[in-house]
Design an enzyme around this catalytic site. Structure first.
Site, PDB file in Angstrom:
ATOM      1  N   MET A   1       0.856  -1.271  -0.109  1.00  0.00           N
ATOM      2  CA  MET A   1       0.244  -0.089   0.087  1.00  0.00           C
ATOM      3  C   MET A   1       0.834   1.230   0.190  1.00  0.00           C
ATOM      4  SD  MET A   1      -2.989  -1.331   2.422  1.00  0.00           S
ATOM      5  CE  MET A   1      -1.946  -2.192   3.615  1.00  0.00           C
TER       6      MET A   1
ATOM      7  N   GLN B   1       7.671  -5.347  -4.050  1.00  0.00           N
ATOM      8  CA  GLN B   1       6.799  -5.093  -5.296  1.00  0.00           C
ATOM      9  C   GLN B   1       7.545  -4.304  -6.152  1.00  0.00           C
ATOM     10  OE1 GLN B   1       2.798  -2.965  -5.705  1.00  0.00           O
ATOM     11  NE2 GLN B   1       2.108  -5.049  -6.203  1.00  0.00           N
TER      12      GLN B   1
ATOM     13  N   CYS C   1      -2.138  -1.421 -10.126  1.00  0.00           N
ATOM     14  CA  CYS C   1      -2.240  -0.137  -9.459  1.00  0.00           C
ATOM     15  C   CYS C   1      -2.947   0.882 -10.533  1.00  0.00           C
ATOM     16  CB  CYS C   1      -0.927   0.480  -8.978  1.00  0.00           C
ATOM     17  SG  CYS C   1      -0.988   2.141  -8.454  1.00  0.00           S
TER      18      CYS C   1
ATOM     19  N   ASN D   1      -7.387 -10.936  -3.144  1.00  0.00           N
ATOM     20  CA  ASN D   1      -7.273  -9.675  -2.409  1.00  0.00           C
ATOM     21  C   ASN D   1      -8.541  -8.700  -2.852  1.00  0.00           C
ATOM     22  OD1 ASN D   1      -5.585  -6.580  -3.267  1.00  0.00           O
ATOM     23  ND2 ASN D   1      -6.173  -7.286  -1.250  1.00  0.00           N
ATOM     24  N   GLY D   2      -9.109  -8.086  -1.844  1.00  0.00           N
ATOM     25  CA  GLY D   2     -10.175  -7.067  -2.238  1.00  0.00           C
ATOM     26  C   GLY D   2     -11.080  -7.301  -1.320  1.00  0.00           C
ATOM     27  N   GLY D   3     -11.681  -6.355  -0.279  1.00  0.00           N
ATOM     28  CA  GLY D   3     -12.874  -6.382   0.332  1.00  0.00           C
ATOM     29  C   GLY D   3     -12.760  -7.255   1.550  1.00  0.00           C
TER      30      GLY D   3
ATOM     31  N   GLY E   1      -5.794  -5.931   2.962  1.00  0.00           N
ATOM     32  CA  GLY E   1      -5.375  -4.650   2.899  1.00  0.00           C
ATOM     33  C   GLY E   1      -5.431  -3.536   3.962  1.00  0.00           C
TER      34      GLY E   1
END
Length: 339
Positions: A21, A73, A103, A214-216, A237
């Site tokens: 992040m 990353q 991104c 990934n996500g939520g 995240g």
């Protein structure tokens, strides 16, 4: 390149990972998160290959050995430049090199990398192959399910097939599209709908590919559910950043089978030697404590802890005694559990 170096069991560590992040997962944040969970896989903020190769910004690769297992990353779209950056990352001691294909920021798009790479899977496969050839640690890819008007059910399988053919054995899929025009990076984290089922279908379609979702994802129970459903890993995240104790204190037990949880008060005190060393090297308290504001979220005294650090850590003379003041508010708060 010789056989890939294996220092840590990264596939196992990736059962739970903390997302890269920007402006958040710097080396201070990662050190803090490592004290909360000894086994989860940590990621750097995205570092651009041009910054390393053309700009010589080697300070961006600095990390504490305590952070292992930790992944770097990279952002970029030039295969040879990414290969050079991957080699630098491997030489610096990272356990994994990850290519950012997710991104959506304007700055990333102007450099023709990040989520825009979802439009050019052939180029991504070329980048991945070059990075694998240059690096003696594993190379992975983090992507979206698609961008703009792409049909994820068609685009994502083709993308995964390409990167797998290039030699990538592990991918992290953010289960949202990215809209490169019309949505801000912040909106791209919330507005496009999640499609967790599509990621589960990709695991069925590519059973030999190590796939993390990934996500939520906002709880360990939810993470455990995805693992039980057959996915190989879960990447968390913002929930891990804003509520670090809620996600990370029990992670080693719930996800990895350890005997006990970490204690947030003990972790806060364990940060003091690190903070002393950072200040002695010319750093400022707030550079570390800004990542610790949510440590006691939902617990008696949390508001006072946050206020003390927020208001005091920016002072030029601020030191770790501020943490002790904040911890007093936690330990003496009405309803707090005596230690």
């Amino acid at each position: 390149m010789s056989e890939k170096k294996k220092v840590h069991d990264i596939p196992r560590a990736s059962r739970l990972s903390i997302a890269p992040m920007m402006d958040w997962t710097d080396r201070h944040c990662r050190y803090f998160h490592r004290l909360l969970s000894r086994q989860s896989l940590l990621y750097t903020e995205m570092v651009t290959a041009p910054a390393l190769v053309r700009g010589g910004a080697m300070h961006l690769l600095e990390f504490d050995p305590a952070e292992h297992p930790v992944a770097l990353q990279l952002g970029g779209s030039d295969p040879q430049e990414l290969a050079q950056a991957a080699r630098l990352g491997a030489d610096a001691g990272y356990d994994e090199i990850n290519l950012n294909c997710g991104c959506p920021s304007d700055r990333v798009q102007s450099g023709t990398f990040g989520a825009v790479l979802m439009k050019d899977s052939a180029l991504v496969s070329e980048c991945v192959a070059a990075m694998i050839e240059a690096s003696d640690v594993e190379v992975t890819v983090k992507c979206r399910i698609g961008v703009d008007d792409q049909d994820p059910a068609h685009v994502l399988p083709e993308f995964l097939s390409r990167v797998a053919a290039a030699g990538c054995g592990r991918v992290i899929i953010h289960a949202r599209k990215a809209w490169l025009q019309g949505l801000s990076p912040k909106e791209n984290r919330d507005v496009p709908p999640l499609d967790h089922d599509l990621v589960l279908r990709m695991k069925a379609l590519f059973p030999g590919l190590h796939i993390s979702i990934n996500g939520g994802i906002t709880s360990l129970d939810q993470a455990r559910g995805f693992l039980d459903a057959g996915l190989d890993g879960v990447m968390v995240g913002r929930a891990a950043y804003h509520h670090p104790a809620e996600i990370l204190c029990a992670a080693d037990r719930v996800i990895f089978g350890a005997a006990s949880d970490s204690d947030p008060v003990e972790v806060a005190r364990a940060m003091i030697p690190y903070i002393n060393a950072h200040i002695a090297a010319g750093g400022r308290l707030h550079q570390v404590t800004r990542h610790m504001l949510g440590l006691f979220a939902g617990r008696p005294g949390a508001r006072a802890w946050r206020r003390i650090l927020s208001e005091g850590a920016h002072r030029p003379d601020a030191g770790p005694e501020l943490l002790e003041q904040g911890l007093e508010q936690i330990e003496l708060a009405p309803g707090a559990t005596a230690v």
